[in-house]
Design a protein around this motif. Structure first.
Motif: not given
Length: 315
Positions: A271-273, A228-237, A217-222, A212-213
């Motif tokens: 990851a929690l941060t 900007l929306l990379a934090r949403n990655h952590w919101d999947s159920p 990082h791959a999303i942020v790297g794009r 997941d990390v």
């Protein structure tokens, strides 16, 4: 929870993690190697040999110690000197092979892959139970871009010796990533296949979070909107449920017993941060104290500064 002094809480990179005996050895090696006394090499080799002889018959702990020593001594003559003095010592053979693998990772190419391979095979012949020689061979196979079937065959050799070997699973995850020989889909498939049968407190329990990390990082790297929306990655159920379970259990006393527990707690705190769950991360920072791992904190710049910033925000 035990009281932590300001000194123990001060962030520092601690490759030895909570292995105090290993940390003491690293300090002794530095001190001895800086000495001008006659026979310094012999003293250092004796320290290495004695330390590994006293290591418990715990393949997870031994792999952690050999990995840290290999990185620490990758530019040193000591691993080769130990093999010269004791050419059939499996620990010496693996340490030299692993040190040369670390050199190759830094350079991007191995100076002599065949000699590393031969030393690992000899070490495995001398002690067939130990997965460490095969772990080094897995690293060689990845760096040399061996065929997929060969890489999986080596991985299976490790699993026959240690079913839930942490470094083996993380190594295969990296191999199956888009940066090496695979894709995001292959990473997800690998994690899914592991998750359904892996004990919650297995040494390799962090393989899912590591994936997941890596994807985050791959999303942020794009860059751009994706970043900007990379934090949403952590919101999947599924991901959110995993973080909730891990935050509730990983930091509990005796939940984990493997050598790299503090590395996994660093990863979870990170990851929690970044997923804006700082309050859940606060107890983990207390458990970690000041023992910081280079990855994943270095992805935000200086790892110590990133760690301290995340810790202060969680208070």
């Amino acid at each position: 929870m035990a009281f932590l002094s300001n000194r123990s809480r001060r962030p520092r990179l601690a490759p030895e993690l909570d292995d105090t005996d290993l940390g003491k050895l690293l300090k002794r090696l530095v001190s001895t190697s800086r000495s001008s006394a006659f026979g310094t090499t012999d003293i250092c080799v004796a320290q290495l040999a004695r330390f590994m002889e006293e290591s418990p018959e715990d393949f997870d702990r031994r792999a952690h110690r050999l990995s840290v020593l290999a990185g620490f001594l990758s530019e040193s003559h000591l691993p080769a000197a130990w093999v010269t003095r004791d050419p059939r010592n499996p620990d010496a053979l693996v340490l030299q092979a692993w040190s040369e693998l670390e050199q190759g990772r830094t350079a991007g190419v191995l100076a002599d892959a065949s000699s590393i391979w031969k030393r690992c095979l000899l070490a495995s012949e001398i002690d067939p139970r130990d997965p460490a020689p095969w772990l080094v061979m897995l690293g060689v196979a990845r760096l040399e871009r061996y065929p997929n079937s060969d890489v999986f065959a080596i991985w299976n050799e490790i699993l026959t010796r240690d079913r839930w070997h942490r470094e083996a699973y993380l190594s295969m995850l990296a191999y199956l990533s888009p940066e090496e020989a695979g894709s995001t889909a292959q990473m997800v498939e690998f994690v899914d296949s592991v998750r359904i049968r892996m004990p919650a407190n297995a040494p390799c329990a962090a393989v899912e979070l590591t994936a997941d990390v890596m994807r985050y990082h791959a999303i942020v790297g794009r860059g751009g909107t994706d970043a900007l929306l990379a934090r949403n990655h952590w919101d999947s159920p599924q991901t959110a449920a995993f973080l909730e379970r891990a935050a509730a259990t990983w930091g509990q006393p005796a939940f984990f017993s493997h050598a790299a527990t503090l590395a996994d707690l660093n990863l979870l705190a990170y990851a929690l941060t970044v997923s804006n769950r700082r309050r859940e991360a606060a107890p983990l920072f207390e458990t970690i104290g000041g023992k910081v791992t280079d990855w994943p904190w270095r992805t935000q710049g200086d790892p110590l500064a990133a760690f301290e910033s995340a810790r202060s925000k969680g208070r």
